[in-house]
Design an enzyme around this catalytic site. Structure first.
Site, PDB file in Angstrom:
ATOM      1  N   LYS A 117      -0.751  -2.290   9.971  1.00 15.55           N
ATOM      2  CA  LYS A 117      -0.426  -1.120  10.668  1.00 15.55           C
ATOM      3  C   LYS A 117      -1.026   0.036   9.654  1.00 15.55           C
ATOM      4  O   LYS A 117      -0.373   0.383   8.666  1.00 15.55           O
ATOM      5  CB  LYS A 117       0.838  -0.867  10.927  1.00 15.55           C
ATOM      6  CG  LYS A 117       0.984   0.276  11.880  1.00 15.55           C
ATOM      7  CD  LYS A 117       2.521   0.846  12.036  1.00 15.55           C
ATOM      8  CE  LYS A 117       2.706   1.945  11.123  1.00 15.55           C
ATOM      9  NZ  LYS A 117       1.837   3.129  11.178  1.00 15.55           N
ATOM     10  N   GLY A 155       3.874   3.714   0.593  1.00 21.08           N
ATOM     11  CA  GLY A 155       4.240   5.017   1.320  1.00 21.08           C
ATOM     12  C   GLY A 155       5.371   5.711   0.709  1.00 21.08           C
ATOM     13  O   GLY A 155       5.618   5.656  -0.481  1.00 21.08           O
ATOM     14  N   SER A 156       6.338   6.225   1.476  1.00 24.48           N
ATOM     15  CA  SER A 156       7.280   7.084   0.670  1.00 24.48           C
ATOM     16  C   SER A 156       8.519   6.334   0.458  1.00 24.48           C
ATOM     17  O   SER A 156       8.701   5.153   0.982  1.00 24.48           O
ATOM     18  CB  SER A 156       7.963   8.146   1.975  1.00 24.48           C
ATOM     19  OG  SER A 156       8.316   7.544   3.052  1.00 24.48           O
ATOM     20  N   GLU A 184      11.895   6.835   0.845  1.00 23.48           N
ATOM     21  CA  GLU A 184      12.567   6.609   1.886  1.00 23.48           C
ATOM     22  C   GLU A 184      12.451   5.440   3.039  1.00 23.48           C
ATOM     23  O   GLU A 184      13.306   4.610   3.177  1.00 23.48           O
ATOM     24  CB  GLU A 184      12.703   8.071   2.859  1.00 23.48           C
ATOM     25  CG  GLU A 184      13.570   8.473   3.834  1.00 23.48           C
ATOM     26  CD  GLU A 184      13.116   9.341   4.766  1.00 23.48           C
ATOM     27  OE1 GLU A 184      13.462   9.473   5.761  1.00 23.48           O
ATOM     28  OE2 GLU A 184      12.428  10.324   4.103  1.00 23.48           O
ATOM     29  N   GLY A 186      10.406   3.131   2.334  1.00 21.97           N
ATOM     30  CA  GLY A 186      10.707   1.749   1.375  1.00 21.97           C
ATOM     31  C   GLY A 186      11.779   1.366   1.475  1.00 21.97           C
ATOM     32  O   GLY A 186      12.055  -0.081   1.658  1.00 21.97           O
ATOM     33  N   GLU A 244       5.081  -0.217  -2.960  1.00 20.04           N
ATOM     34  CA  GLU A 244       4.405   0.718  -3.742  1.00 20.04           C
ATOM     35  C   GLU A 244       4.795   2.247  -3.076  1.00 20.04           C
ATOM     36  O   GLU A 244       4.465   2.519  -2.039  1.00 20.04           O
ATOM     37  CB  GLU A 244       3.009   0.431  -3.687  1.00 20.04           C
ATOM     38  CG  GLU A 244       2.291   1.150  -5.083  1.00 20.04           C
ATOM     39  CD  GLU A 244       1.571   2.865  -4.644  1.00 20.04           C
ATOM     40  OE1 GLU A 244       2.590   3.494  -4.881  1.00 20.04           O
ATOM     41  OE2 GLU A 244       0.568   2.803  -4.253  1.00 20.04           O
ATOM     42  N   CYS A 304      -0.787   8.730  -4.746  1.00 17.71           N
ATOM     43  CA  CYS A 304       0.684   8.334  -5.403  1.00 17.71           C
ATOM     44  C   CYS A 304       0.762   8.362  -7.082  1.00 17.71           C
ATOM     45  O   CYS A 304       1.748   8.556  -7.518  1.00 17.71           O
ATOM     46  CB  CYS A 304       0.921   6.935  -4.795  1.00 17.71           C
ATOM     47  SG  CYS A 304      -0.695   5.803  -5.367  1.00 17.71           S
ATOM     48  N   GLU A 329       8.483  14.316  -5.078  1.00 21.65           N
ATOM     49  CA  GLU A 329       6.982  14.329  -5.052  1.00 21.65           C
ATOM     50  C   GLU A 329       6.540  15.252  -4.020  1.00 21.65           C
ATOM     51  O   GLU A 329       7.030  15.209  -3.024  1.00 21.65           O
ATOM     52  CB  GLU A 329       6.698  12.642  -4.492  1.00 21.65           C
ATOM     53  CG  GLU A 329       5.258  12.379  -4.366  1.00 21.65           C
ATOM     54  CD  GLU A 329       5.110  10.715  -4.234  1.00 21.65           C
ATOM     55  OE1 GLU A 329       5.691  10.293  -3.073  1.00 21.65           O
ATOM     56  OE2 GLU A 329       4.193  10.400  -4.582  1.00 21.65           O
TER      57      GLU A 329
END
Ligand code: NAI
Ligand code: MG
Length: 504
Positions: free
Chosen positions: A200, A253-254, A256, A258, A275, A309, A406
């Site tokens: 995705k 991704g973020s 949250e 994750g 990651e 990142c 971040e």
């Protein structure tokens, strides 16, 4: 990298360069065919440089995800063309994919720039060639993945050996900042190990993944081995994570999301690798080559508009070197101007979306409220597209939100420190641990500090480089699992121990 960060124009070009790429109308890619979503639903992907709609993209629902998972499962089964393919031929198919990426590099670069707003300079010199290199690197692996024979420590006549087997159907969920490169980091090793995939792409940037899907067919990857479901996180992504037919989820991704993925994946005990970004310290000691350190610090935070990142977003500068370092950093940052991403000379493009731009601008306001001083930039440029001035916040302390959260945009927080102990302590004082950079001419200090920094990657007298052969991933809230290199082979295989009794 630092040398490339020069100004091109004073303002954003009013007339943006017309595009030559012709994005395909959005379909899902399932079982080797482009198909509409069962619901017929679509959503728009936009060009961040103009805000204009590029094209409509199919929105995959739970049933579409299920069809993609079934296609991937079928392609994984014993007797399927993929399972019958020898490691040597798998290797050739991966190499062919790399060649096709190179042959279509101009189109892929342009699609990437249209979809992300990043400079075409970066897409064409960095994102797309690096994706090709990743497939070249992993093309070497299928013929080298092997188990071991192990001594039987308890005595007795037995032979024990291990097999490295593919995990099965891998669900891969990627972000919008480096779309094709993130795809390559996940797809290349998964295919090298013999897995099948449901990918995705981020809802903001699906175009290169869809073009890549066509290339997999040209490369002779059998139908069903690689599938693309486009759509949003809470629907399409969440349907993947809860689908019992998916054996592993790899996510970038973020934090949250994750956490959410880990919680949901627990329901079906999927393998998970995450990651999740960072707030990477760039620690500049007074004894460093300060001019070079300042030039590279700009690349460390402003490459890809800071939407990285690994962004060196906390610049720690030792007091004794502060003025010399900052005068170079300020004067160079001042000259950087964002421009038309499709113009070959542009080195700073547009942020991914209006929502994200506002989020980043809000952090500037938060920094001011906390007592930071906006030394450079801090504002939006124009009203067309999502452009922002490169921003340097000074007088930041490591406890401020702008030093702990971040931001994921072109905002550097500069923090003074007194000595080596304070530098290390504050660099480590973060929930994250993805990467760090250290600048010093003292060899002992460099290695000692590298050892004490809690991060998955430490750069000494450089910043932001990665290589397909070098493991990449995070400590602490930056996630777990290592991508790239041999480490990714561990991520995409199961180990099976086989016992043979040799007693009569
Ligand atoms: P996000 O984590 O929401 O999105 C990343 C990917 O996850 C996208 O493909 C998205 O569709 C998918 N996703 C979202 N919710 C999901 C769910 N519940 N289940 C499964 N998949 C889901 O990140 P977003 O909202 O695009 O950016 C927000 C912040 O996250 C950024 O400002 C940045 O701080 C951080 N981020 C970090 C990245 C990194 O490289 N580590 C990349 C992108 C964002
Ligand atoms: Mg989101």
């Amino acid at each position: 990298m630092a040398e490339t960060l020069t100004a091109t124009s004073e303002d954003i070009a009013v007339e943006l360069t017309p595009s030559k790429a012709s994005p395909k109308p959005g379909k899902l890619f399932i079982g080797g065919e482009f198909v509409d979503a069962l619901s017929g639903k679509t959503f728009e992907t936009r060009n961040p440089a103009t805000g204009a709609v590029i094209t409509d993209i199919a929105e995959a629902g739970t049933e579409d995800v299920e069809l993609a998972v079934r296609a991937a499962r079928k392609a994984f089964e014993d007797g399927s063309p993929w399972r019958k393919m020898s490691p040597r031929d798998r290797s050739r198919a991966l190499w062919k994919l790399a060649e096709l990426i190179r042959q279509n590099a101009d189109e892929l670069s342009e699609l990437e720039t249209l979809d992300t707003g990043k400079p075409i300079f970066e897409s064409s010199k960095f994102d797309i060639p690096q994706a090709a290199e990743c497939f070249e690197y992993y093309a070497g692996w299928p013929t080298k993945i092997a188990g071991e024979t192990i001594a039987n420590t308890a005595g007795g006549e037995a032979l024990v050996y291990t097999l490295r087997e593919p995990i099965g159907v891998c669900g891969q969920i990627i972000p919008w900042n480096f779309p094709l490169q993130m795809l390559s980091w996940k797809v290349a090793p998964a295919l090298a190990c013999g897995n099948t995939i449901v990918l995705k792409p981020a809802e903001q940037t699906p175009l290169t993944a869809l073009r890549f899907a066509e290339l997999t067919l040209e490369a002779g990857i059998p139908a069903g081995v690689f599938n693309v479901v486009t759509g949003f996180g809470p629907t399409t992504g969440a349907a993947m994570v809860s689908n019992p037919g998916i054996d592993k989820i790899a996510f970038t991704g973020s934090v949250e999301v994750g956490k959410e993925i880990m919680r949901t994946a627990a329901g079906t005990l999927k393998r998970v690798s995450l990651e999740l970004g960072g707030k990477s310290p760039n620690v500049v000691f007074a004894d460093a080559d300060l001019e070079t350190a300042a030039k590279y610090a700009l690349g460390g935070i402003f490459f890809n508009q800071g939407e990285m990142c690994t962004a060196g977003s906390r610049i720690f500068v030792e007091e004794a070197g502060y003025d010399a370092f900052m005068s170079v950093l300020r004067s160079r940052a001042q000259k950087m101007v964002a421009g038309d991403p499709l113009h070959p000379k542009t080195r700073l493009g547009a942020l991914i979306s209006e929502e994200h731009l506002n989020r980043v601008l809000n952090y500037v306001a938060v920094g001011k409220e906390e007592g930071a001083n906006v030394a450079i930039g801090g504002t939006r440029i124009g009203s067309k597209g999502y452009f922002m001035k490169p921003t340097v916040l000074e007088g930041v302390t490591n406890q401020m939100r702008v030093a702990q959260e971040e931001i994921f945009g072109p905002v550097a927080s500069v923090i003074k420190f007194k000595d080596i102990e304070e530098g290390i302590r504050e660099a480590n004082n973060s929930q994250f641990g993805l990467a760090a950079a250290i600048w010093t001419r003292d060899v002992k200090k460099a290695h000692n500090v590298a050892k004490r920094i809690k991060a998955g990657t430490v750069w000494i007298n450089t910043i932001s480089t990665t290589d397909n052969a070098v493991p990449f991933g995070g400590y602490k809230a930056s996630g777990f699992g290592r991508e790239l290199g041999r480490a990714a082979i561990d991520l995409y295989t199961e180990t099976k121990s086989v016992w043979v009794d040799l007693n009569q």
